[in-house]
Scaffold this active site. Sequence first.
Site, mmCIF file in Angstrom:
data_model
loop_
_atom_site.group_PDB
_atom_site.id
_atom_site.type_symbol
_atom_site.label_atom_id
_atom_site.label_comp_id
_atom_site.label_asym_id
_atom_site.label_seq_id
_atom_site.Cartn_x
_atom_site.Cartn_y
_atom_site.Cartn_z
ATOM 1 N N LYS A 10 43.021 44.800 26.847
ATOM 2 C CA LYS A 10 42.305 46.215 27.999
ATOM 3 C C LYS A 10 41.998 47.764 26.910
ATOM 4 O O LYS A 10 42.639 47.530 26.157
ATOM 5 C CB LYS A 10 43.522 45.744 28.554
ATOM 6 C CG LYS A 10 43.403 44.818 29.329
ATOM 7 C CD LYS A 10 44.916 45.107 30.438
ATOM 8 C CE LYS A 10 44.794 43.131 31.498
ATOM 9 N NZ LYS A 10 46.080 42.787 31.861
ATOM 10 N N TYR A 50 38.556 41.384 39.767
ATOM 11 C CA TYR A 50 40.203 41.845 40.382
ATOM 12 C C TYR A 50 39.755 41.462 41.849
ATOM 13 O O TYR A 50 41.283 41.983 42.058
ATOM 14 C CB TYR A 50 40.422 43.367 39.809
ATOM 15 C CG TYR A 50 41.365 42.964 38.731
ATOM 16 C CD1 TYR A 50 42.142 41.891 38.181
ATOM 17 C CD2 TYR A 50 41.306 43.959 37.258
ATOM 18 C CE1 TYR A 50 42.655 41.959 36.518
ATOM 19 C CE2 TYR A 50 41.301 43.393 36.247
ATOM 20 C CZ TYR A 50 42.010 42.652 35.845
ATOM 21 O OH TYR A 50 42.808 42.639 34.688
ATOM 22 N N ASN A 113 49.188 46.286 30.081
ATOM 23 C CA ASN A 113 49.754 45.320 29.397
ATOM 24 C C ASN A 113 48.545 44.926 28.219
ATOM 25 O O ASN A 113 48.509 43.211 27.843
ATOM 26 C CB ASN A 113 49.937 44.039 29.919
ATOM 27 C CG ASN A 113 49.264 43.684 31.063
ATOM 28 O OD1 ASN A 113 48.429 43.838 31.049
ATOM 29 N ND2 ASN A 113 49.373 42.554 32.342
ATOM 30 N N HIS A 116 44.404 40.448 29.045
ATOM 31 C CA HIS A 116 44.330 39.837 29.973
ATOM 32 C C HIS A 116 44.007 38.262 29.690
ATOM 33 O O HIS A 116 43.386 37.758 28.550
ATOM 34 C CB HIS A 116 42.496 40.011 30.946
ATOM 35 C CG HIS A 116 42.600 38.930 32.161
ATOM 36 N ND1 HIS A 116 42.834 38.825 32.961
ATOM 37 C CD2 HIS A 116 41.326 38.361 31.540
ATOM 38 C CE1 HIS A 116 41.988 37.916 33.474
ATOM 39 N NE2 HIS A 116 41.224 38.036 32.670
ATOM 40 N N GLU A 127 35.093 34.314 35.176
ATOM 41 C CA GLU A 127 35.032 35.240 34.180
ATOM 42 C C GLU A 127 34.305 35.947 33.227
ATOM 43 O O GLU A 127 33.990 36.703 32.921
ATOM 44 C CB GLU A 127 37.020 35.565 33.755
ATOM 45 C CG GLU A 127 37.477 35.954 35.679
ATOM 46 C CD GLU A 127 39.188 35.910 35.111
ATOM 47 O OE1 GLU A 127 39.538 35.830 35.643
ATOM 48 O OE2 GLU A 127 39.906 35.238 33.750
#
Length: 138
Positions: A10, A50, A113, A116, A127
Amino acid sequence: MTNRTFTMIKPDGVENGHIGAILEKITASGFRIVAMKLTQMTKADAETFYAVHNERPFFGELVEFMTRGPIVAAVLEKENAVADFRTLIGATNPADAAEGTIRALYATSMGENAVHGSDSDENAAIESAFHFAGREMF
Ligand code: RTP
Ligand code: MG
């Protein structure tokens, strides 16, 4: 059974200089990289990617975060890839992530975080196809 999962390093992971360390951990854990690129999602991309979270209170923040800089998108192959990769990255909140997991090492908060990981074989396929053409997966 050998299967595939989809991952992103990310924007926070990229900004904080952790691309190399995270990829090293992924390959040392037995995952084969079958597709990879540095890319940046548009707002529309992140809203689509998302969409499952679009009613959640953190959705706006998540879209803002995921679009603020480049990400590393990759498809990984391994026996039991989806579940084993979720184990390798650790819990969503780094405070709850097991020692040695990627989020325990590199995440800064619940929102930011570092990585993914797909949550099912079906979502891994969706995805992966969102980010890569068939000819880009090896
Ligand atoms: P991911 O989809 O990114 O692999 O993460 P996950 O399955 O562990 O967590 P998920 O519930 O799917 O949430 C997606 C991402 O949204 C952000 N989030 N922020 N502030 C919050 O309460 C909150 N909750 C989730 C995180 O970036 C999370 O990874
Ligand atoms: Mg998720």
